[in-house]
Scaffold this active site. Structure first.
Site, mmCIF file in Angstrom:
data_model
loop_
_atom_site.group_PDB
_atom_site.id
_atom_site.type_symbol
_atom_site.label_atom_id
_atom_site.label_comp_id
_atom_site.label_asym_id
_atom_site.label_seq_id
_atom_site.Cartn_x
_atom_site.Cartn_y
_atom_site.Cartn_z
ATOM 1 N N SER A 149 -2.692 -3.868 9.731
ATOM 2 C CA SER A 149 -2.084 -4.608 8.620
ATOM 3 C C SER A 149 -1.089 -5.629 9.131
ATOM 4 O O SER A 149 -0.798 -6.601 8.447
ATOM 5 C CB SER A 149 -1.303 -3.655 7.711
ATOM 6 N N HIS A 170 -9.716 -6.575 7.844
ATOM 7 C CA HIS A 170 -8.632 -5.910 7.117
ATOM 8 C C HIS A 170 -9.106 -5.473 5.733
ATOM 9 O O HIS A 170 -9.293 -6.301 4.833
ATOM 10 C CB HIS A 170 -7.430 -6.868 7.021
ATOM 11 N N GLU A 182 -10.285 -9.058 4.497
ATOM 12 C CA GLU A 182 -9.833 -10.264 5.197
ATOM 13 C C GLU A 182 -10.448 -10.251 6.600
ATOM 14 O O GLU A 182 -10.288 -9.279 7.329
ATOM 15 C CB GLU A 182 -8.303 -10.281 5.296
ATOM 16 N N ASN A 220 -0.772 -9.680 2.590
ATOM 17 C CA ASN A 220 0.554 -9.137 2.914
ATOM 18 C C ASN A 220 1.599 -10.238 3.108
ATOM 19 O O ASN A 220 2.790 -10.015 2.891
ATOM 20 C CB ASN A 220 0.486 -8.231 4.138
HETATM 21 N N1 LIG Z 1 -2.694 2.718 4.524
HETATM 22 C C1 LIG Z 1 -2.994 1.506 4.057
HETATM 23 O O1 LIG Z 1 -2.829 1.206 2.850
HETATM 24 C C2 LIG Z 1 -3.607 0.490 4.997
HETATM 25 C C3 LIG Z 1 -4.232 -0.648 4.458
HETATM 26 C C4 LIG Z 1 -4.840 -1.585 5.324
HETATM 27 C C5 LIG Z 1 -4.778 -1.377 6.691
HETATM 28 N N2 LIG Z 1 -4.158 -0.264 7.189
HETATM 29 C C6 LIG Z 1 -4.163 -0.080 8.661
HETATM 30 O O2 LIG Z 1 -5.216 0.829 8.989
HETATM 31 C C7 LIG Z 1 -4.843 1.601 10.152
HETATM 32 C C8 LIG Z 1 -4.926 3.083 9.805
HETATM 33 O O3 LIG Z 1 -4.104 3.349 8.712
HETATM 34 P P1 LIG Z 1 -4.275 4.699 7.851
HETATM 35 O O4 LIG Z 1 -3.421 4.523 6.656
HETATM 36 O O5 LIG Z 1 -5.721 5.025 7.700
HETATM 37 O O6 LIG Z 1 -3.611 5.762 8.851
HETATM 38 P P2 LIG Z 1 -3.814 7.352 8.872
HETATM 39 O O7 LIG Z 1 -2.588 7.895 9.510
HETATM 40 O O8 LIG Z 1 -4.227 7.868 7.534
HETATM 41 O O9 LIG Z 1 -5.067 7.562 9.859
HETATM 42 C C9 LIG Z 1 -5.023 7.256 11.220
HETATM 43 C C10 LIG Z 1 -6.004 8.191 11.926
HETATM 44 O O10 LIG Z 1 -6.169 7.726 13.276
HETATM 45 C C11 LIG Z 1 -6.254 8.876 14.099
HETATM 46 N N3 LIG Z 1 -5.928 8.456 15.461
HETATM 47 C C12 LIG Z 1 -4.720 8.107 15.959
HETATM 48 N N4 LIG Z 1 -4.853 7.746 17.248
HETATM 49 C C13 LIG Z 1 -6.175 7.871 17.567
HETATM 50 C C14 LIG Z 1 -6.947 7.625 18.742
HETATM 51 N N5 LIG Z 1 -6.376 7.182 19.871
HETATM 52 N N6 LIG Z 1 -8.292 7.837 18.683
HETATM 53 C C15 LIG Z 1 -8.881 8.277 17.561
HETATM 54 N N7 LIG Z 1 -8.194 8.508 16.406
HETATM 55 C C16 LIG Z 1 -6.864 8.295 16.430
HETATM 56 C C17 LIG Z 1 -5.287 9.880 13.491
HETATM 57 O O11 LIG Z 1 -5.583 11.203 13.900
HETATM 58 C C18 LIG Z 1 -5.509 9.649 11.999
HETATM 59 O O12 LIG Z 1 -6.511 10.499 11.482
HETATM 60 C C19 LIG Z 1 -3.456 1.108 10.553
HETATM 61 O O13 LIG Z 1 -3.593 0.126 11.539
HETATM 62 C C20 LIG Z 1 -2.900 0.505 9.250
HETATM 63 O O14 LIG Z 1 -1.946 -0.507 9.472
HETATM 64 C C21 LIG Z 1 -3.580 0.680 6.385
#
Ligand SMILES: NC(=O)c1ccc[n+]([C@@H]2O[C@H](COP(=O)([O-])OP(=O)(O)OC[C@H]3O[C@@H](n4cnc5c(N)ncnc54)[C@H](O)[C@@H]3O)[C@@H](O)[C@H]2O)c1
EC number: 1.1.1.35
Length: 291
Positions: A149, A170, A182, A220
């Site tokens: 993000s 994204h 995106e 964002n």
């Molecule tokens: N939450 C939101 O609303 C949102 C929206 C758009 C983008 N994002 C982006 O998406 C990404 C994930 O966000 P999320 O909310 O799904 O997080 P989350 O914490 O729900 O999930 C992340 C997952 O990644 C796993 N993980 C961490 N390191 C790892 C590795 N080295 N190898 C394999 N798995 C690994 C964790 O165990 C976890 O299950 C981030 O970069 C975030 O900025 C989030």
């Protein structure tokens, strides 16, 4: 004569390679790294639209939880989509789940995938380590994409030797519901990569927009300053959270007020986003947003 023939063959084969390399990649097999909120959603949507999916996370327990979440979400989709035909709904759920395999070892499963979508923790060092490793094991044609993000896509791409096949992809939360994707292009991303990701987003039933690798991308960049301003308005004691939410819903026609949205996205995620980029660096407008 043999030399001429060899030269001819070489020139025909190199020109056919050039035209093949100019063609877009049709993404059929997707590897999603991270089975959390976003990764599970991306895996679900990709599988439901006919792609073969490999979902990767750190432990079998996390993957089992992701799979359970995907199944529950699919059942809700099926209930609406196949309201008149529950049997077809069950088949849809089963077929979609069967298209998703899981693994705890990303390097061993990326050898023949068309696309790697990373949705792991929002930490540049961890993302760089992951992509640097996968770069050695993935096929030459494989496109790498990050769902970050807030981080600079260029900084993540620089951990690999395939900057031309690296972009931001994204998605928005919840992925099965939100139509927007995106597609983020760095100065090194090839047009072929961008077009392949735009086609892939459309194949998922999403609406892609493209943007340069600028802080906050489109959504964002506009949304985060608005959310931070809502917090300041409340902190100054100018209005209650409830009244600010009501004002933006009834006065601006927004489906959620800023505080409802902050709770929905998560305060931790919003904090990562505001910390992750220098919001001043590429903007002529001074804005130092902090939670
Ligand atoms: N939450 C939101 O609303 C949102 C929206 C758009 C983008 N994002 C982006 O998406 C990404 C994930 O966000 P999320 O909310 O799904 O997080 P989350 O914490 O729900 O999930 C992340 C997952 O990644 C796993 N993980 C961490 N390191 C790892 C590795 N080295 N190898 C394999 N798995 C690994 C964790 O165990 C976890 O299950 C981030 O970069 C975030 O900025 C989030």
């Amino acid at each position: 004569m043999a030399f001429v023939t060899r030269q001819f063959v070489r020139s025909v084969s190199s020109s056919s390679t050039a035209s093949a390399s100019a063609k877009k990649i049709i993404i059929k097999h997707v590897t999603v790294i991270g089975g959390g909120l976003m990764g599970a959603g991306i895996a679900q949507v990709a599988a439901a639209t006919g792609h073969t999916v490999m979902l990767v996370d750190q432990t079998e327990d996390i993957l089992a939880k992701s799979r359970k979440g995907i199944e529950e979400s699919l059942r809700k989709v099926a209930k609406k989509k196949f309201a008149e035909n529950p049997k077809a709904g069950d088949e849809f759920v089963e077929k979609t789940l069967n298209s998703i395999s899981t693994s705890t070892d990303a390097a061993s499963v990326v050898h023949s995938t068309d696309l790697v979508v990373e949705a792991i923790v929002e930490n540049l060092k961890v993302k760089n380590e992951l992509f640097k490793r996968l770069d050695k094991f993935a096929s030459e044609h494989t496109i790498f994409a990050s769902n970050t993000s807030s981080l600079h896509i260029t900084d993540i791409a620089n951990a690999t030797t395939r900057q031309d096949r690296f972009a931001g992809l994204h998605f928005f939360n919840p992925v099965p519901m939100m139509k927007l994707v995106e597609v983020i292009k760095t100065p090194m991303t090839s047009q072929k990569t961008v077009e392949s990701l735009i086609d892939f987003s459309k194949a998922l039933g999403k609406h892609p927009v493209s943007c340069k690798d600028t802080p906050g991308f489109i959504v964002n960049r506009l949304l985060v300053p608005y959310l931070m301003e809502a917090i300041r308005l409340h902190e100054r004691g100018d209005a209650s959270k409830e009244d600010i939410d009501t004002a933006m819903k009834l006065g601006a026609g927004y489906p959620m007020g800023p505080f409802e949205l902050l709770d929905y996205v998560g305060l931790d995620t919003t904090k990562f986003i505001t910390d992750g980029r220098n919001w001043n660096s590429l903007s002529s407008v001074s804005c130092n947003y902090e939670l």
